[in-house]
Design a protein around this motif. Structure first.
Motif, PDB file in Angstrom:
ATOM      1  N   PRO A  76      37.745  39.725  61.199  1.00  0.00           N
ATOM      2  CA  PRO A  76      38.346  38.991  62.328  1.00  0.00           C
ATOM      3  C   PRO A  76      39.362  37.918  61.940  1.00  0.00           C
ATOM      4  N   HIS A  77      39.523  37.639  60.642  1.00  0.00           N
ATOM      5  CA  HIS A  77      40.455  36.593  60.220  1.00  0.00           C
ATOM      6  C   HIS A  77      41.433  37.145  59.182  1.00  0.00           C
ATOM      7  N   PRO A  78      42.430  37.908  59.622  1.00  0.00           N
ATOM      8  CA  PRO A  78      43.389  38.482  58.669  1.00  0.00           C
ATOM      9  C   PRO A  78      44.149  37.388  57.916  1.00  0.00           C
ATOM     10  N   LEU A  79      44.541  37.737  56.708  1.00  0.00           N
ATOM     11  CA  LEU A  79      45.260  36.790  55.859  1.00  0.00           C
ATOM     12  C   LEU A  79      46.413  37.529  55.189  1.00  0.00           C
ATOM     13  N   PRO A  80      47.638  37.051  55.358  1.00  0.00           N
ATOM     14  CA  PRO A  80      48.777  37.705  54.698  1.00  0.00           C
ATOM     15  C   PRO A  80      48.656  37.605  53.180  1.00  0.00           C
ATOM     16  N   PRO A  81      49.098  38.635  52.461  1.00  0.00           N
ATOM     17  CA  PRO A  81      48.985  38.638  50.999  1.00  0.00           C
ATOM     18  C   PRO A  81      49.615  37.413  50.331  1.00  0.00           C
ATOM     19  N   ALA A  82      50.726  36.944  50.842  1.00  0.00           N
ATOM     20  CA  ALA A  82      51.383  35.783  50.223  1.00  0.00           C
ATOM     21  C   ALA A  82      50.492  34.542  50.301  1.00  0.00           C
ATOM     22  N   GLN A  83      49.782  34.373  51.392  1.00  0.00           N
ATOM     23  CA  GLN A  83      48.874  33.232  51.522  1.00  0.00           C
ATOM     24  C   GLN A  83      47.595  33.431  50.703  1.00  0.00           C
ATOM     25  N   ALA A  84      47.223  34.681  50.524  1.00  0.00           N
ATOM     26  CA  ALA A  84      45.985  34.984  49.800  1.00  0.00           C
ATOM     27  C   ALA A  84      46.147  34.850  48.290  1.00  0.00           C
ATOM     28  N   GLU A  85      47.346  35.070  47.791  1.00  0.00           N
ATOM     29  CA  GLU A  85      47.543  35.117  46.339  1.00  0.00           C
ATOM     30  C   GLU A  85      47.035  33.876  45.603  1.00  0.00           C
ATOM     31  N   PRO A  86      47.405  32.657  46.021  1.00  0.00           N
ATOM     32  CA  PRO A  86      46.877  31.492  45.289  1.00  0.00           C
ATOM     33  C   PRO A  86      45.355  31.369  45.409  1.00  0.00           C
ATOM     34  N   LEU A  87      44.809  31.799  46.533  1.00  0.00           N
ATOM     35  CA  LEU A  87      43.352  31.757  46.712  1.00  0.00           C
ATOM     36  C   LEU A  87      42.664  32.776  45.800  1.00  0.00           C
ATOM     37  N   LEU A  88      43.307  33.928  45.638  1.00  0.00           N
ATOM     38  CA  LEU A  88      42.758  34.950  44.733  1.00  0.00           C
ATOM     39  C   LEU A  88      42.817  34.491  43.277  1.00  0.00           C
ATOM     40  N   VAL A  89      43.900  33.824  42.914  1.00  0.00           N
ATOM     41  CA  VAL A  89      44.007  33.288  41.554  1.00  0.00           C
ATOM     42  C   VAL A  89      42.894  32.279  41.316  1.00  0.00           C
ATOM     43  N   GLU A  90      42.668  31.407  42.279  1.00  0.00           N
ATOM     44  CA  GLU A  90      41.610  30.409  42.171  1.00  0.00           C
ATOM     45  C   GLU A  90      40.234  31.084  42.092  1.00  0.00           C
ATOM     46  N   ALA A  91      40.032  32.111  42.903  1.00  0.00           N
ATOM     47  CA  ALA A  91      38.747  32.828  42.889  1.00  0.00           C
ATOM     48  C   ALA A  91      38.525  33.514  41.543  1.00  0.00           C
ATOM     49  N   THR A  92      39.573  34.112  41.003  1.00  0.00           N
ATOM     50  CA  THR A  92      39.460  34.774  39.701  1.00  0.00           C
ATOM     51  C   THR A  92      39.199  33.757  38.606  1.00  0.00           C
ATOM     52  N   ASP A  93      39.886  32.621  38.678  1.00  0.00           N
ATOM     53  CA  ASP A  93      39.649  31.568  37.686  1.00  0.00           C
ATOM     54  C   ASP A  93      38.211  31.057  37.755  1.00  0.00           C
ATOM     55  N   GLY A  94      37.635  31.002  38.931  1.00  0.00           N
ATOM     56  CA  GLY A  94      36.248  30.582  39.080  1.00  0.00           C
ATOM     57  C   GLY A  94      35.265  31.650  38.638  1.00  0.00           C
ATOM     58  N   ARG A  95      35.685  32.887  38.740  1.00  0.00           N
ATOM     59  CA  ARG A  95      34.826  34.023  38.372  1.00  0.00           C
ATOM     60  C   ARG A  95      34.656  34.131  36.862  1.00  0.00           C
ATOM     61  N   ASP A  96      35.680  33.786  36.116  1.00  0.00           N
ATOM     62  CA  ASP A  96      35.628  33.949  34.659  1.00  0.00           C
ATOM     63  C   ASP A  96      34.539  33.106  33.984  1.00  0.00           C
ATOM     64  N   PRO A  97      34.443  31.797  34.259  1.00  0.00           N
ATOM     65  CA  PRO A  97      33.360  31.033  33.621  1.00  0.00           C
ATOM     66  C   PRO A  97      31.974  31.508  34.071  1.00  0.00           C
ATOM     67  N   ALA A  98      31.869  31.899  35.335  1.00  0.00           N
ATOM     68  CA  ALA A  98      30.576  32.412  35.821  1.00  0.00           C
ATOM     69  C   ALA A  98      30.219  33.696  35.081  1.00  0.00           C
ATOM     70  N   GLY A  99      31.219  34.516  34.799  1.00  0.00           N
ATOM     71  CA  GLY A  99      30.981  35.752  34.051  1.00  0.00           C
ATOM     72  C   GLY A  99      30.573  35.490  32.613  1.00  0.00           C
ATOM     73  N   GLU A 100      31.161  34.478  31.998  1.00  0.00           N
ATOM     74  CA  GLU A 100      30.788  34.136  30.623  1.00  0.00           C
ATOM     75  C   GLU A 100      29.344  33.649  30.558  1.00  0.00           C
ATOM     76  N   ALA A 101      28.954  32.807  31.525  1.00  0.00           N
ATOM     77  CA  ALA A 101      27.567  32.335  31.567  1.00  0.00           C
ATOM     78  C   ALA A 101      26.622  33.510  31.796  1.00  0.00           C
ATOM     79  N   LEU A 102      27.044  34.452  32.619  1.00  0.00           N
ATOM     80  CA  LEU A 102      26.228  35.641  32.879  1.00  0.00           C
ATOM     81  C   LEU A 102      26.036  36.447  31.599  1.00  0.00           C
ATOM     82  N   ILE A 103      27.091  36.640  30.851  1.00  0.00           N
ATOM     83  CA  ILE A 103      26.993  37.391  29.590  1.00  0.00           C
ATOM     84  C   ILE A 103      26.063  36.670  28.617  1.00  0.00           C
ATOM     85  N   MET A 104      26.137  35.338  28.600  1.00  0.00           N
ATOM     86  CA  MET A 104      25.329  34.566  27.663  1.00  0.00           C
ATOM     87  C   MET A 104      23.840  34.608  28.015  1.00  0.00           C
TER      88      MET A 104
END
Length: 178
Positions: A76-104
């Motif tokens: 119900p809340h569409p988001l244009p790709p241009a607006q989503a891109e910085p949010l996706l970068v932030e989400a990916t940056d947050g995912r990486d440390p969580a993934g490292e802790a998961l591996i550890m």
């Protein structure tokens, strides 16, 4: 001397009793320490597992919103790709440390299931970045993502000796014309 010899069995009994009490306390304390240590590590693993799931779901939710903008998803809340891109970068940056802790800290099975889930999420991100309009292909990706999430949660529950949980398969509203 005979008085000492008469008291010797009682003295030996006291020494043996004291040594037995000492050994019982040491053994009990060791067992309690191991239980408390295992509980602390289990709590840490649960926290890491939850952090990883939340980080990944953030990416998933963003892809849902962009897919909605592209006409692939009923979100119900569409988001244009241009607006989503910085949010996706932030989400990916947050995912990486969580993934490292998961591996550890994660078990091999949980890490393997997490890899399957994140691989599908990365395919969803690629689908969205390419601007693809294909609701059927999107639905197939959604099913794979949901199965990946379900597999991850099942592995977490098994690792933490938790009872089986809800598969979290919510009914979705189909797109009109798809």
């Amino acid at each position: 001397m005979t008085a000492f010899l008469q008291q010797l069995p009682a003295l030996i009994g006291v020494v043996v009793g004291a040594l037995g009490s000492y050994l019982a306390i040491v053994r009990s304390d060791g067992a309690r320490f191991r239980r408390e240590s295992a509980a602390r590590w289990e709590e840490r693993r649960l926290s890491v597992y939850g952090d990883y799931a939340r980080a990944l779901k953030r990416s998933v939710n963003l892809t849902y919103r962009v897919a909605s903008h592209l006409g692939n998803d009923p979100h119900p809340h569409p988001l244009p790709p241009a607006q989503a891109e910085p949010l996706l970068v932030e989400a990916t940056d947050g995912r990486d440390p969580a993934g490292e802790a998961l591996i550890m800290l994660g078990s091999r099975e949980v890490v393997d299931r997490a890899r399957e889930w994140v691989t599908t999420v990365m395919e969803m991100e690629r689908f969205m970045r390419e601007g693809t309009h294909d609701p059927k292909a999107w639905q197939a990706l959604l099913e794979r993502q949901r199965a990946g999430r379900e597999g991850y949660y099942a592995a977490v529950r098994e690792d933490l000796a938790l009872p089986p949980g809800h598969p979290a398969r919510w009914p979705t509203v189909p797109l009109s014309g798809s």
